[in-house]
Design a protein around this motif. Structure first.
Motif, mmCIF file in Angstrom:
data_model
loop_
_atom_site.group_PDB
_atom_site.id
_atom_site.type_symbol
_atom_site.label_atom_id
_atom_site.label_comp_id
_atom_site.label_asym_id
_atom_site.label_seq_id
_atom_site.Cartn_x
_atom_site.Cartn_y
_atom_site.Cartn_z
ATOM 1 N N GLU A 203 0.822 -1.210 0.000
ATOM 2 C CA GLU A 203 0.000 0.000 0.000
ATOM 3 C C GLU A 203 0.861 1.267 0.000
ATOM 4 N N ILE A 204 2.124 1.127 0.389
ATOM 5 C CA ILE A 204 3.015 2.290 0.452
ATOM 6 C C ILE A 204 3.508 2.594 -0.954
ATOM 7 N N PRO A 205 3.267 3.784 -1.482
ATOM 8 C CA PRO A 205 3.654 4.107 -2.867
ATOM 9 C C PRO A 205 5.150 4.383 -3.009
ATOM 10 N N ASP A 206 5.625 4.250 -4.227
ATOM 11 C CA ASP A 206 6.988 4.654 -4.609
ATOM 12 C C ASP A 206 8.079 3.893 -3.868
ATOM 13 N N LEU A 207 7.842 2.633 -3.559
ATOM 14 C CA LEU A 207 8.883 1.796 -2.964
ATOM 15 C C LEU A 207 9.396 0.821 -4.023
ATOM 16 N N GLU A 208 10.701 0.677 -4.109
ATOM 17 C CA GLU A 208 11.265 -0.314 -5.014
ATOM 18 C C GLU A 208 11.031 -1.707 -4.455
ATOM 19 N N ASP A 209 11.019 -2.682 -5.361
ATOM 20 C CA ASP A 209 10.745 -4.054 -4.931
ATOM 21 C C ASP A 209 11.752 -4.545 -3.906
ATOM 22 N N ASP A 210 13.043 -4.213 -4.102
ATOM 23 C CA ASP A 210 14.060 -4.661 -3.147
ATOM 24 C C ASP A 210 13.783 -4.111 -1.751
ATOM 25 N N VAL A 211 13.314 -2.878 -1.679
ATOM 26 C CA VAL A 211 13.006 -2.270 -0.389
ATOM 27 C C VAL A 211 11.805 -2.977 0.249
ATOM 28 N N ARG A 212 10.816 -3.312 -0.564
ATOM 29 C CA ARG A 212 9.651 -4.026 -0.045
ATOM 30 C C ARG A 212 10.060 -5.386 0.535
ATOM 31 N N TYR A 213 10.908 -6.102 -0.190
ATOM 32 C CA TYR A 213 11.344 -7.415 0.297
ATOM 33 C C TYR A 213 12.120 -7.280 1.603
ATOM 34 N N ASP A 214 13.008 -6.282 1.642
ATOM 35 C CA ASP A 214 13.786 -6.064 2.866
ATOM 36 C C ASP A 214 12.881 -5.673 4.036
ATOM 37 N N ALA A 215 11.874 -4.857 3.744
ATOM 38 C CA ALA A 215 10.942 -4.451 4.792
ATOM 39 C C ALA A 215 10.170 -5.651 5.323
ATOM 40 N N MET A 216 9.727 -6.530 4.429
ATOM 41 C CA MET A 216 9.016 -7.748 4.831
ATOM 42 C C MET A 216 9.891 -8.579 5.764
ATOM 43 N N THR A 217 11.146 -8.748 5.394
ATOM 44 C CA THR A 217 12.075 -9.528 6.219
ATOM 45 C C THR A 217 12.271 -8.880 7.579
ATOM 46 N N LYS A 218 12.451 -7.558 7.596
ATOM 47 C CA LYS A 218 12.719 -6.844 8.843
ATOM 48 C C LYS A 218 11.518 -6.900 9.794
ATOM 49 N N VAL A 219 10.316 -6.775 9.246
ATOM 50 C CA VAL A 219 9.102 -6.839 10.072
ATOM 51 C C VAL A 219 9.018 -8.172 10.806
ATOM 52 N N HIS A 220 9.296 -9.261 10.086
ATOM 53 C CA HIS A 220 9.230 -10.584 10.700
ATOM 54 C C HIS A 220 10.382 -10.816 11.670
ATOM 55 N N GLU A 221 11.563 -10.303 11.338
ATOM 56 C CA GLU A 221 12.710 -10.465 12.229
ATOM 57 C C GLU A 221 12.464 -9.795 13.581
ATOM 58 N N LEU A 222 11.843 -8.629 13.540
ATOM 59 C CA LEU A 222 11.606 -7.864 14.763
ATOM 60 C C LEU A 222 10.286 -8.228 15.453
ATOM 61 N N GLY A 223 9.525 -9.160 14.850
ATOM 62 C CA GLY A 223 8.238 -9.534 15.444
ATOM 63 C C GLY A 223 7.266 -8.364 15.481
ATOM 64 N N MET A 224 7.249 -7.588 14.415
ATOM 65 C CA MET A 224 6.469 -6.358 14.369
ATOM 66 C C MET A 224 5.176 -6.476 13.575
ATOM 67 N N LYS A 225 4.720 -7.694 13.281
ATOM 68 C CA LYS A 225 3.551 -7.844 12.402
ATOM 69 C C LYS A 225 2.334 -7.066 12.917
ATOM 70 N N ALA A 226 2.006 -7.261 14.199
ATOM 71 C CA ALA A 226 0.802 -6.618 14.739
ATOM 72 C C ALA A 226 0.943 -5.099 14.734
ATOM 73 N N GLY A 227 2.094 -4.597 15.217
ATOM 74 C CA GLY A 227 2.293 -3.154 15.264
ATOM 75 C C GLY A 227 2.344 -2.529 13.891
ATOM 76 N N PHE A 228 3.005 -3.202 12.937
ATOM 77 C CA PHE A 228 3.130 -2.677 11.581
ATOM 78 C C PHE A 228 1.767 -2.593 10.908
ATOM 79 N N ALA A 229 0.924 -3.605 11.124
ATOM 80 C CA ALA A 229 -0.401 -3.631 10.490
ATOM 81 C C ALA A 229 -1.298 -2.516 11.007
ATOM 82 N N LYS A 230 -1.065 -2.078 12.243
ATOM 83 C CA LYS A 230 -1.903 -1.036 12.826
ATOM 84 C C LYS A 230 -1.476 0.371 12.391
ATOM 85 N N MET A 231 -0.272 0.497 11.828
ATOM 86 C CA MET A 231 0.224 1.820 11.427
ATOM 87 C C MET A 231 -0.529 2.363 10.208
ATOM 88 N N SER A 232 -0.537 3.679 10.093
ATOM 89 C CA SER A 232 -1.032 4.303 8.862
ATOM 90 C C SER A 232 0.029 4.136 7.778
#
Length: 247
Positions: A203-232
Motif C-alpha cells: 500500500e506504500i507508494p513509490d517503494l522499489e521491490d528490493d526495499v519491499r522485500y527487505d521491509a518484509m524480512t525486517k518486520v518478521h525479524e523484529l516480530g512487528m507484524k501486529a504493530g506494523f499492520a496497525k500503522m497508517s
C-alpha cells in the motif's frame, strides 16, 4: 457512529429508569464523543431528528413481526426470514417493502436494543387470546365452581409469568451470543490484518521491490507484524526509512 455509541451507553447502564436517555447524558457522553470522532458539531436537536429517522426505520422492521408470527430473524445473515406464503401475504399490503426480503440489515439488532429490546418477535411472541378466553354467558357459580375458576385464573397467570420469564431469558441469551459472534468476527478480522503484512507494505507508494522485500524480512525479524499492520501508510513509510534504508 450514533448507534454504536448508544449501544455502548446502554451496556454501561446510562439510561434512566424509564429506559430513555436524558438530555445531559446525550450531550455530555454521546454527542461530545461523536463530534470528537467525526469532527462535527452535532447538537441535541440534530440528535432528536436522527432518532426520529432511526425509530421510523426500526418500526418498519417491527411491522413484519406484528403482521405475522411466521417472520423470524437470522443473526448470521442479518436477514428477516419467512416462508414464501408469509412474504407474499405481507406484500399484499406493503408492496413497496420488497427490500426487507432481499437485503441484510446490520443495524436491526442495535435498533432493537435501543428502541425495543423487550419486544417479542416471531416464535417468541406471546398470545393470550386463547388461554384467557372467558365464557360468553355469566351465571352464579357454586363454591366448587368458584374454586375451579380461581385455580384456572391462577394457572393462566402462572403460564403467562413463565412465558414472560422464558422470553426474557431467551433475549438475554441471544444478546450474549450476538456479542460473542461480534467479538469473534472482530478477532478474526484483526488476525487477518496482522497476517497481511505484505499487503500493508504494497500500500506504500513509490517503494522499489528490493526495499519491499527487505521491509518484509525486517518486520518478521523484529516480530512487528501486529504493530506494523496497525500503522497508517505514512507511519509505515517512516518505519521503513528508519529500519530498512538505514541498514
Amino acid at each position: 457512529m450514533l448507534l454504536r455509541l448508544l449501544v455502548d451507553a446502554i451496556k454501561r447502564g446510562w439510561r434512566d429508569a424509564n429506559g430513555s436517555f436524558n438530555k445531559l447524558t446525550i450531550e455530555k457522553k454521546i454527542l461530545s464523543v461523536l463530534n470528537q470522532k467525526l469532527g462535527s458539531e452535532k447538537n441535541y436537536s440534530h440528535y432528536k431528528n436522527r432518532m426520529k429517522i432511526l425509530k421510523a426505520r426500526y418500526q418498519s422492521y417491527v411491522d413484519l413481526f406484528r403482521h405475522s408470527s411466521g417472520f423470524g430473524w437470522d443473526p448470521v445473515t442479518k436477514k428477516f426470514t419467512a416462508s414464501n406464503e408469509v412474504w407474499n401475504d405481507y406484500f399484499k399490503g406493503h408492496s413497496n417493502q420488497s427490500h426487507l426480503r432481499d437485503n441484510s440489515f446490520e443495524d436491526y439488532e442495535d435498533l432493537n436494543l435501543i428502541f425495543g429490546s423487550n419486544t417479542a418477535t416471531g416464535k417468541n411472541a406471546i398470545g393470550l387470546s386463547d388461554s384467557s378466553a372467558q365464557p360468553s354467558e355469566t351465571h352464579d357459580m357454586n363454591p366448587l365452581e368458584e374454586d375451579q375458576g380461581a385455580t384456572y385464573h391462577h394457572q393462566v397467570h402462572e403460564d403467562v409469568s413463565f412465558s414472560s420469564l422464558v422470553t426474557e431469558i431467551s433475549n438475554q441469551v441471544f444478546g450474549i451470543l450476538q456479542q460473542r459472534w461480534k467479538q469473534e468476527a472482530e478477532e478474526k478480522q484483526a488476525e487477518e490484518k496482522i497476517n497481511c503484512v505484505w499487503d500493508a507494505i504494497k500500500e506504500i507508494p513509490d517503494l522499489e521491490d528490493d526495499v519491499r522485500y527487505d521491509a518484509m524480512t525486517k518486520v518478521h525479524e523484529l516480530g512487528m507484524k501486529a504493530g506494523f499492520a496497525k500503522m497508517s501508510i505514512t507511519e509505515r513509510f517512516g518505519w521503513i526509512k528508519r529500519h530498512v534504508y538505514k541498514s
